[in-house]
Design a protein around this motif. Structure first.
Motif, PDB file in Angstrom:
ATOM      1  N   ASN A 189       0.989  -1.200   0.137  1.00  7.09           N
ATOM      2  CA  ASN A 189      -0.073  -0.066   0.116  1.00  7.09           C
ATOM      3  C   ASN A 189       0.805   1.232   0.068  1.00  7.09           C
ATOM      4  OD1 ASN A 189      -2.333  -1.771   0.236  1.00  7.09           O
ATOM      5  ND2 ASN A 189      -1.680  -2.020   2.229  1.00  7.09           N
ATOM      6  N   CYS A 190       0.327   2.419   0.685  1.00  7.49           N
ATOM      7  CA  CYS A 190       0.952   3.734   0.265  1.00  7.49           C
ATOM      8  C   CYS A 190       1.173   4.334   1.761  1.00  7.49           C
ATOM      9  CB  CYS A 190      -0.040   4.593  -0.605  1.00  7.49           C
ATOM     10  SG  CYS A 190       0.674   6.289  -0.489  1.00  7.49           S
ATOM     11  N   PRO A 191       2.451   4.667   1.984  1.00 11.60           N
ATOM     12  CA  PRO A 191       2.599   5.317   3.540  1.00 11.60           C
ATOM     13  C   PRO A 191       2.076   6.782   3.691  1.00 11.60           C
ATOM     14  CG  PRO A 191       4.607   5.729   1.777  1.00 11.60           C
ATOM     15  CD  PRO A 191       3.573   4.714   1.114  1.00 11.60           C
ATOM     16  N   TRP A 192       1.679   7.273   2.526  1.00 12.17           N
ATOM     17  CA  TRP A 192       0.943   8.655   2.610  1.00 12.17           C
ATOM     18  C   TRP A 192      -0.542   8.647   2.509  1.00 12.17           C
ATOM     19  CZ3 TRP A 192       1.662  13.328   4.283  1.00 12.17           C
ATOM     20  CH2 TRP A 192       1.023  14.287   3.783  1.00 12.17           C
ATOM     21  N   ASN A 193      -0.714   7.986   1.409  1.00 11.94           N
ATOM     22  CA  ASN A 193      -2.384   7.775   1.225  1.00 11.94           C
ATOM     23  C   ASN A 193      -3.099   8.882   1.462  1.00 11.94           C
ATOM     24  OD1 ASN A 193      -3.931   5.702   0.470  1.00 11.94           O
ATOM     25  ND2 ASN A 193      -4.296   4.714   2.500  1.00 11.94           N
ATOM     26  N   GLN A 194      -2.660  10.287   1.459  1.00 12.59           N
ATOM     27  CA  GLN A 194      -3.635  11.270   1.533  1.00 12.59           C
ATOM     28  C   GLN A 194      -4.111  12.105   0.303  1.00 12.59           C
ATOM     29  OE1 GLN A 194      -2.876  13.606   5.055  1.00 12.59           O
ATOM     30  NE2 GLN A 194      -1.248  12.165   5.876  1.00 12.59           N
ATOM     31  N   CYS A 195      -3.372  11.726  -0.737  1.00 10.32           N
ATOM     32  CA  CYS A 195      -4.146  12.534  -2.072  1.00 10.32           C
ATOM     33  C   CYS A 195      -5.538  12.346  -2.082  1.00 10.32           C
ATOM     34  CB  CYS A 195      -3.119  11.916  -3.107  1.00 10.32           C
ATOM     35  SG  CYS A 195      -1.375  11.847  -2.787  1.00 10.32           S
ATOM     36  N   VAL A 196      -6.088  13.520  -2.309  1.00  9.17           N
ATOM     37  CA  VAL A 196      -7.624  13.603  -2.417  1.00  9.17           C
ATOM     38  C   VAL A 196      -8.121  13.142  -3.898  1.00  9.17           C
ATOM     39  CG1 VAL A 196      -7.880  15.427  -0.880  1.00  9.17           C
ATOM     40  CG2 VAL A 196      -7.705  16.023  -3.178  1.00  9.17           C
ATOM     41  N   PHE A 197      -7.267  12.643  -4.792  1.00  9.48           N
ATOM     42  CA  PHE A 197      -7.586  12.274  -6.002  1.00  9.48           C
ATOM     43  C   PHE A 197      -7.649  10.799  -6.335  1.00  9.48           C
ATOM     44  CE2 PHE A 197      -3.349  13.382  -6.330  1.00  9.48           C
ATOM     45  CZ  PHE A 197      -2.709  12.362  -6.971  1.00  9.48           C
ATOM     46  N   CYS A 198      -6.674  10.030  -5.319  1.00  9.71           N
ATOM     47  CA  CYS A 198      -6.326   8.758  -5.617  1.00  9.71           C
ATOM     48  C   CYS A 198      -7.041   7.679  -4.795  1.00  9.71           C
ATOM     49  CB  CYS A 198      -4.701   8.914  -5.103  1.00  9.71           C
ATOM     50  SG  CYS A 198      -4.139   7.244  -5.081  1.00  9.71           S
ATOM     51  N   PRO A 199      -7.681   6.787  -5.687  1.00  8.72           N
ATOM     52  CA  PRO A 199      -8.553   5.802  -4.845  1.00  8.72           C
ATOM     53  C   PRO A 199      -7.844   4.558  -4.383  1.00  8.72           C
ATOM     54  CG  PRO A 199      -9.001   5.967  -7.148  1.00  8.72           C
ATOM     55  CD  PRO A 199      -7.715   7.044  -7.087  1.00  8.72           C
ATOM     56  N   ALA A 200      -6.333   4.579  -4.996  1.00 13.28           N
ATOM     57  CA  ALA A 200      -6.007   3.188  -5.075  1.00 13.28           C
ATOM     58  C   ALA A 200      -5.576   2.511  -3.927  1.00 13.28           C
ATOM     59  CB  ALA A 200      -4.314   3.344  -5.637  1.00 13.28           C
ATOM     60  N   TYR A 201      -5.316   3.051  -2.886  1.00 14.75           N
ATOM     61  CA  TYR A 201      -5.090   2.318  -1.493  1.00 14.75           C
ATOM     62  C   TYR A 201      -5.709   2.919  -0.460  1.00 14.75           C
ATOM     63  CZ  TYR A 201      -0.931   1.277  -4.256  1.00 14.75           C
ATOM     64  OH  TYR A 201      -0.242   0.853  -5.223  1.00 14.75           O
ATOM     65  N   LYS A 202      -6.807   3.605  -0.731  1.00 17.41           N
ATOM     66  CA  LYS A 202      -7.823   4.247   0.429  1.00 17.41           C
ATOM     67  C   LYS A 202      -8.379   2.786   1.282  1.00 17.41           C
ATOM     68  CE  LYS A 202      -7.204   8.575  -0.302  1.00 17.41           C
ATOM     69  NZ  LYS A 202      -5.857   8.427  -1.116  1.00 17.41           N
ATOM     70  N   GLY A 203      -8.336   3.001   2.522  1.00 13.77           N
ATOM     71  CA  GLY A 203      -8.872   2.037   3.329  1.00 13.77           C
ATOM     72  C   GLY A 203      -7.808   0.884   3.512  1.00 13.77           C
ATOM     73  N   ASP A 209       4.764  -1.609  -3.383  1.00 12.41           N
ATOM     74  CA  ASP A 209       3.718  -0.807  -4.128  1.00 12.41           C
ATOM     75  C   ASP A 209       4.178   0.521  -4.451  1.00 12.41           C
ATOM     76  OD1 ASP A 209       1.661  -2.881  -4.188  1.00 12.41           O
ATOM     77  OD2 ASP A 209       0.908  -2.546  -2.191  1.00 12.41           O
ATOM     78  N   ALA A 210       3.420   1.605  -3.419  1.00  9.61           N
ATOM     79  CA  ALA A 210       3.605   2.969  -4.065  1.00  9.61           C
ATOM     80  C   ALA A 210       4.749   3.447  -3.660  1.00  9.61           C
ATOM     81  CB  ALA A 210       2.397   3.727  -3.282  1.00  9.61           C
ATOM     82  N   ASP A 211       5.485   3.148  -2.679  1.00  9.39           N
ATOM     83  CA  ASP A 211       6.666   3.901  -2.313  1.00  9.39           C
ATOM     84  C   ASP A 211       7.930   3.032  -1.712  1.00  9.39           C
ATOM     85  OD1 ASP A 211       8.499   6.020  -1.942  1.00  9.39           O
ATOM     86  OD2 ASP A 211       7.275   6.553  -0.201  1.00  9.39           O
ATOM     87  N   ALA A 245       8.270   5.517  -6.324  1.00 12.42           N
ATOM     88  CA  ALA A 245       8.781   6.052  -5.224  1.00 12.42           C
ATOM     89  C   ALA A 245       8.176   7.662  -4.952  1.00 12.42           C
ATOM     90  CB  ALA A 245      10.207   6.138  -5.420  1.00 12.42           C
ATOM     91  N   ARG A 246       7.900   7.982  -4.014  1.00 17.21           N
ATOM     92  CA  ARG A 246       7.652   9.450  -3.952  1.00 17.21           C
ATOM     93  C   ARG A 246       8.916  10.293  -3.701  1.00 17.21           C
ATOM     94  NH1 ARG A 246       4.910  11.206   0.909  1.00 17.21           N
ATOM     95  NH2 ARG A 246       3.767  12.474  -0.558  1.00 17.21           N
ATOM     96  N   ALA A 247       8.513  11.441  -4.249  1.00 15.99           N
ATOM     97  CA  ALA A 247       9.844  12.397  -4.314  1.00 15.99           C
ATOM     98  C   ALA A 247      10.644  12.558  -3.094  1.00 15.99           C
ATOM     99  CB  ALA A 247       9.318  13.783  -4.834  1.00 15.99           C
ATOM    100  N   LEU A 305       4.576  13.147  -9.781  1.00 12.13           N
ATOM    101  CA  LEU A 305       4.720  14.568  -9.833  1.00 12.13           C
ATOM    102  C   LEU A 305       3.359  15.353  -9.645  1.00 12.13           C
ATOM    103  CD1 LEU A 305       7.078  16.683 -11.959  1.00 12.13           C
ATOM    104  CD2 LEU A 305       5.039  17.315 -11.623  1.00 12.13           C
ATOM    105  N   GLU A 306       2.581  14.985 -10.369  1.00 12.01           N
ATOM    106  CA  GLU A 306       1.186  15.583 -10.461  1.00 12.01           C
ATOM    107  C   GLU A 306       1.086  17.035 -11.004  1.00 12.01           C
ATOM    108  OE1 GLU A 306       0.191  12.761 -10.306  1.00 12.01           O
ATOM    109  OE2 GLU A 306       0.410  11.952  -8.378  1.00 12.01           O
ATOM    110  N   SER A 307       1.835  17.802 -10.148  1.00 12.30           N
ATOM    111  CA  SER A 307       2.190  19.267 -10.469  1.00 12.30           C
ATOM    112  C   SER A 307       3.306  19.681  -9.877  1.00 12.30           C
ATOM    113  CB  SER A 307       0.889  20.142  -9.753  1.00 12.30           C
ATOM    114  OG  SER A 307       0.800  21.387  -9.935  1.00 12.30           O
ATOM    115  N   LYS A 318      -3.399  17.739  -1.434  1.00 14.68           N
ATOM    116  CA  LYS A 318      -2.845  16.883  -0.271  1.00 14.68           C
ATOM    117  C   LYS A 318      -1.794  15.960  -0.749  1.00 14.68           C
ATOM    118  CE  LYS A 318      -6.271  17.847   3.026  1.00 14.68           C
ATOM    119  NZ  LYS A 318      -7.717  17.249   3.119  1.00 14.68           N
ATOM    120  N   LYS A 319      -1.086  16.549  -1.668  1.00 17.25           N
ATOM    121  CA  LYS A 319       0.055  15.603  -1.990  1.00 17.25           C
ATOM    122  C   LYS A 319       1.469  15.390  -1.376  1.00 17.25           C
ATOM    123  CE  LYS A 319       2.144  13.074  -5.469  1.00 17.25           C
ATOM    124  NZ  LYS A 319       1.326  11.826  -5.637  1.00 17.25           N
ATOM    125  N   GLY A 320       1.373  16.377  -0.378  1.00 16.74           N
ATOM    126  CA  GLY A 320       2.411  16.022   0.690  1.00 16.74           C
ATOM    127  C   GLY A 320       3.765  16.234   0.213  1.00 16.74           C
TER     128      GLY A 320
END
Ligand code: SF4
Length: 348
Positions: free
Chosen positions: A23-37, A71-73, A103-105, A131-133, A143-145
């Motif tokens: 899963n994702c250690p951040w998991n807060q990006c508001v657009f991303c459903p992948a690992y929620k829950g 997975d995500a990072d 990997a996350r930046a 990167l997204e933006s 909330k990309k963190g």
């Protein structure tokens, strides 16, 4: 029997999927459903080696040439653990010549160039980073963190270590109000990082995303396909003619898939393609959008002048405009079908 995560980049469709963390250690990006829950956890080297043994047994005799670490990072794992996993993977699959990971930046910034170089020597070849933006305001909104500085430093670490870098950009994610800033600042960040790949991931809003609430509160105004193409044009225009591969071609939510190629060779061509779409009469833009969003990918733009196609598609557009929530709303629904599902009903 071995574990597998829920997603991988499209370019890794034929790769062996080796799950080194969950899963994702951040998991807060508001657009991303992948690992929620779900909850993040690291896996031990022994656990991963057992999975690799199981995969080796399953693929005995097959020619496996690439692998993706999920997975995500994944680079959050200690460098020594990753080196052990990479070595074992290459021992069991000696024909593998490409091993990549997400990997996350922030993680890439924390990993030293020397550590990343050790990973390259152990067999890692490419890092995929969302990167997204490049806009600080957009990154906060979603909330990309991450900060633009972390994206640039993390990206440069990867490049300086001699690894390949694939950066993912999300047109539309700033909404209408931040569209210009999103495009301009993202181009600036990418010009500093100069990654091997710039991959476009057009934004679509999941029906359960907290962004729906932002829409109701008026803090986020979604963009339609035409506006997003205008934003991509601004992004491409701001990018240097560097030897980075700009790709719209590997993601089904991207509208103009032929906007694709090395910037130093095809930037002008890509701008012409984007301009050609933007210059179409409104009705012809809708025809192209409806075809694309209905799954008829990879039609050239000239399809909008085909009489037989128009005869079928135009009445459908007229019906959508008259009934229900209209054309744009229908297109949004079609786009949302292509998103992964969150693993919870309570995505907040
Ligand atoms: S976009 Fe990436 S970092 Fe953000 S929640 Fe999803 S997997 Fe995690």
């Amino acid at each position: 029997m071995y574990e597998q995560g829920v997603i991988r980049p499209p370019s890794e469709a034929t790769s062996l999927l080796v799950r080194v963390s969950r899963n994702c250690p951040w998991n807060q990006c508001v657009f991303c459903p992948a690992y929620k829950g779900t909850k993040f956890s690291k896996r031990t080297v022994d656990e991963v080696k057992k999975d690799i043994d199981a995969m080796a047994a399953e693929h005995r005799g097959a020619r496996v040439t690439s692998a993706f670490l999920q997975d995500a990072d994944s680079l959050l794992l200690p460098t020594g653990d990753l080196i052990a996993i990479l070595g074992y993977l290459r021992e069991k699959f000696p024909k593998i010549d490409r091993i990549t990971t997400y990997a996350r930046a922030r993680t890439l910034k924390r990993k030293s160039v020397d550590d990343l170089r050790l990973l390259r020597e152990a067999g890692l070849t490419r890092v995929h980073a969302g990167l997204e933006s490049g806009s600080e305001t957009v990154l906060k909104l979603i909330k990309k963190g991450l900060t633009p500085e972390e994206i640039v430093t993390g990206g440069r670490h990867v490049m300086d270590a001699g690894l390949e870098l694939s950066e993912y950009v999300m047109p539309g994610i700033g909404g209408r109000a931040l569209s210009r800033e999103h495009a301009v600042e993202t181009a600036k960040v990418l010009n500093l990082v100069r990654p091997h790949f710039i991959r476009i991931r057009t934004f679509a809003m999941h029906p359960k995303s907290p962004m729906q609430r932002m829409v109701q509160e008026g803090t986020f105004v979604p963009m339609n396909d035409e506006e997003i193409i205008g934003e991509i044009r601004l992004l491409v225009d701001g990018l240097d003619k560097m030897h980075s591969y700009f790709s719209c071609n590997d993601f089904s939510l991207n509208l103009l898939m032929e906007v694709d190629g090395f910037l130093d060779e095809k930037k002008d061509f890509m701008l012409r393609e984007l301009d050609e779409f933007l210059a179409l009469p409104e009705g012809q833009k809708q025809v192209y959008i409806l075809l694309q969003r209905s799954g008829y990918y990879r039609y050239p733009l000239s399809v909008v002048k085909d009489e037989a196609v128009l005869k079928q598609v135009v009445p459908e557009i007229e019906r959508l405009e008259k009934e229900g929530d209209g054309f744009d709303r229908y297109i949004d629904v079609l786009k949302s079908y292509q998103l992964p599902q969150p693993q919870t009903d309570d995505w907040q």
